[in-house]
Scaffold this motif. Structure first.
Motif, PDB file in Angstrom:
ATOM      1  N   GLY A   9      30.410 -42.419  54.453  1.00 22.13           N
ATOM      2  CA  GLY A   9      31.867 -42.472  54.619  1.00 22.13           C
ATOM      3  C   GLY A   9      32.531 -41.194  55.092  1.00 22.13           C
ATOM      4  N   THR A  10      31.814 -40.101  55.179  1.00 20.74           N
ATOM      5  CA  THR A  10      32.487 -38.825  55.470  1.00 20.74           C
ATOM      6  C   THR A  10      33.005 -38.769  56.903  1.00 20.74           C
ATOM      7  N   THR A  11      34.174 -38.118  57.069  1.00 20.44           N
ATOM      8  CA  THR A  11      34.780 -38.077  58.404  1.00 20.44           C
ATOM      9  C   THR A  11      35.042 -36.671  58.934  1.00 20.44           C
ATOM     10  N   PHE A  12      34.979 -35.651  58.057  1.00 21.45           N
ATOM     11  CA  PHE A  12      35.266 -34.282  58.536  1.00 21.45           C
ATOM     12  C   PHE A  12      34.527 -33.300  57.641  1.00 21.45           C
ATOM     13  N   LEU A  13      33.540 -32.611  58.215  1.00 18.10           N
ATOM     14  CA  LEU A  13      32.750 -31.642  57.448  1.00 18.10           C
ATOM     15  C   LEU A  13      32.681 -30.351  58.246  1.00 18.10           C
ATOM     16  N   ALA A  14      33.202 -29.285  57.670  1.00 15.63           N
ATOM     17  CA  ALA A  14      33.204 -28.010  58.388  1.00 15.63           C
ATOM     18  C   ALA A  14      32.982 -26.872  57.409  1.00 15.63           C
ATOM     19  N   ARG A  15      32.473 -25.754  57.959  1.00 10.38           N
ATOM     20  CA  ARG A  15      32.315 -24.564  57.113  1.00 10.38           C
ATOM     21  C   ARG A  15      32.845 -23.348  57.873  1.00 10.38           C
ATOM     22  N   GLY A  16      33.693 -22.589  57.202  1.00  9.88           N
ATOM     23  CA  GLY A  16      34.187 -21.338  57.778  1.00  9.88           C
ATOM     24  C   GLY A  16      33.681 -20.161  56.971  1.00  9.88           C
ATOM     25  N   PHE A  17      33.896 -18.974  57.515  1.00 10.97           N
ATOM     26  CA  PHE A  17      33.503 -17.730  56.844  1.00 10.97           C
ATOM     27  C   PHE A  17      34.687 -16.796  57.032  1.00 10.97           C
ATOM     28  N   ILE A  18      35.160 -16.189  55.948  1.00  9.17           N
ATOM     29  CA  ILE A  18      36.398 -15.430  56.137  1.00  9.17           C
ATOM     30  C   ILE A  18      36.224 -14.226  57.065  1.00  9.17           C
ATOM     31  N   ARG A  19      34.974 -13.785  57.303  1.00  5.55           N
ATOM     32  CA  ARG A  19      34.752 -12.705  58.279  1.00  5.55           C
ATOM     33  C   ARG A  19      34.911 -13.202  59.715  1.00  5.55           C
ATOM     34  N   GLN A  20      34.887 -14.516  59.901  1.00  6.44           N
ATOM     35  CA  GLN A  20      35.060 -15.115  61.231  1.00  6.44           C
ATOM     36  C   GLN A  20      36.468 -15.720  61.266  1.00  6.44           C
ATOM     37  N   ALA A  21      37.470 -14.840  61.309  1.00  6.69           N
ATOM     38  CA  ALA A  21      38.854 -15.280  61.082  1.00  6.69           C
ATOM     39  C   ALA A  21      39.338 -16.280  62.138  1.00  6.69           C
ATOM     40  N   ASP A  22      39.005 -16.048  63.410  1.00 10.70           N
ATOM     41  CA  ASP A  22      39.515 -16.960  64.448  1.00 10.70           C
ATOM     42  C   ASP A  22      38.972 -18.369  64.234  1.00 10.70           C
ATOM     43  N   GLN A  23      37.663 -18.425  63.924  1.00 11.16           N
ATOM     44  CA  GLN A  23      37.055 -19.740  63.696  1.00 11.16           C
ATOM     45  C   GLN A  23      37.672 -20.399  62.466  1.00 11.16           C
ATOM     46  N   LEU A  24      37.853 -19.619  61.393  1.00 15.16           N
ATOM     47  CA  LEU A  24      38.430 -20.195  60.170  1.00 15.16           C
ATOM     48  C   LEU A  24      39.845 -20.718  60.431  1.00 15.16           C
ATOM     49  N   ASN A  25      40.633 -19.929  61.165  1.00 13.86           N
ATOM     50  CA  ASN A  25      41.994 -20.380  61.480  1.00 13.86           C
ATOM     51  C   ASN A  25      41.962 -21.702  62.245  1.00 13.86           C
ATOM     52  N   SER A  26      41.049 -21.792  63.198  1.00 23.44           N
ATOM     53  CA  SER A  26      40.948 -23.008  64.006  1.00 23.44           C
ATOM     54  C   SER A  26      40.492 -24.199  63.149  1.00 23.44           C
TER      55      SER A  26
END
Ligand SMILES: Cc1ncc(C[n+]2csc(CCOP(=O)(O)OP(=O)(O)O)c2C)c(N)n1
Length: 287
Positions: free
Chosen positions: A154-171
């Motif tokens: 059933g999952t529809t959105f799975l993502a992982r960010g890293f706070i050192r990768q700020a641009d990716q996390l913001n996106s």
């Protein structure tokens, strides 16, 4: 009457990753023009849970491990709210793990930010379900919440960010909020958010994160491929970050939202319709 609300300053240690999560969330509110009056932030208990004290939105501090059923209830009761749940890896992968499995399965319209610092921060440094991920000599294997999510259809959105990768996390934060604003269901965003006081994972995670968004051969729309890639990277000791899997599917309760009878169904559960019973019940416990 004018109601003013001044968020207080966070109580986190200097250098705590959780500042980065708060910053990314507030930046995403700005990017999407999301107002405090249309937003509710619910949290579990932990250093992570205290984010609720410091973000300008409606808020509810739930019990340890119980934020997901609470947030699901808020989202069903008021589908116009943008509902965000947040908590730590102890909160979501230990005491609240059963709720997480069912939240994956149910696809209710909630953004869940799991702030993973691989330690129980608030209670001063005990091992958490992800502690093994930094190569400590402990017997337990670490839990990978993304792999767990991939294994549930059933999952529809799975993502992982890293706070050192700020641009990716913001996106990722913007994409996760867009997912719930479009009523596509449960958006799961795990953020690697190191605890510099009890378990500094910065050096280890800096060396081991693998940016899947930058991998041109990777597509986040194939569950099987996502699973194979995630497990292969785990085997190599890498931690995948970025958009790992997404799918378009109606959220839990979407049929009520589109169906004219939904207000009637919901009002049957409106506590105001049961005021007398509610007061009688409360009276029993307030003696
Ligand atoms: C039912 C219950 N069990 C245990 C606790 C004690 N407790 C509070 S926070 C916490 C763990 C915090 O770790 P985590 O969820 O990873 O968040 P962090 O503080 O690291 O951000 C525990 C065990 C509690 N408050 N309630």
């Amino acid at each position: 009457m004018t109601i003013t609300y001044t968020p207080t300053n966070p109580v986190w240690c200097s250098g705590c990753g959780h500042y980065g999560v708060k910053g990314a969330l507030e930046r995403a509110f700005d990017v999407l023009g999301i107002q405090p009056c249309e937003t509710m932030l619910l949290t579990g208990i932990g250093c992570s849970g205290s984010i609720q004290n410091n973000v300008n939105a409606y808020g509810y501090h739930s019990m340890h491990g119980r934020v997901l059923p609470t947030a699901t209830g808020a989202s069903i009761a008021n589908p116009d709210l943008t509902v965000i749940a947040a908590g730590g890896d102890g909160d979501g992968y230990a005491i609240g793990a059963g709720h997480l499995v069912h939240a994956f399965k149910r696809n209710a319209n909630v953004l869940y930010i799991l702030m993973n610092n691989a330690v129980y921060g608030l209670t001063k440094g005990q091992d958490s379900p992800t502690s093994g991920s930094f190569g400590q000599a402990i017997a337990d294997a670490p839990i990978d919440g993304i792999a767990m999510g991939l294994s549930i259809p059933g999952t529809t959105f799975l993502a992982r960010g890293f706070i050192r990768q700020a641009d990716q996390l913001n996106s990722l934060m913007v994409q996760a909020l867009e997912h719930v604003r479009a009523k596509k269901g449960f958006a799961f965003l795990e953020v690697l958010s190191p605890c510099v006081t009890y378990h500094d994972t910065y050096p280890d995670w800096n060396a081991r994160f693998y940016d899947l968004d930058a991998d041109r051969e990777y597509t986040a729309e194939d569950r099987g491929a996502a699973f194979v890639k995630t497990l292969a990277l785990n085997e190599e000791g890498k931690i995948p970050t970025g958009m790992i899997y997404h799918e378009d599917r109606p959220c839990f309760g979407a049929d009520w939202l589109e169906n004219d009878s939904s207000p009637a169904q919901l009002s049957a559960h409106d506590p105001h319709n049961h005021r007398d019973e509610l007061q009688e019940l409360m009276g029993r416990y307030l003696m």
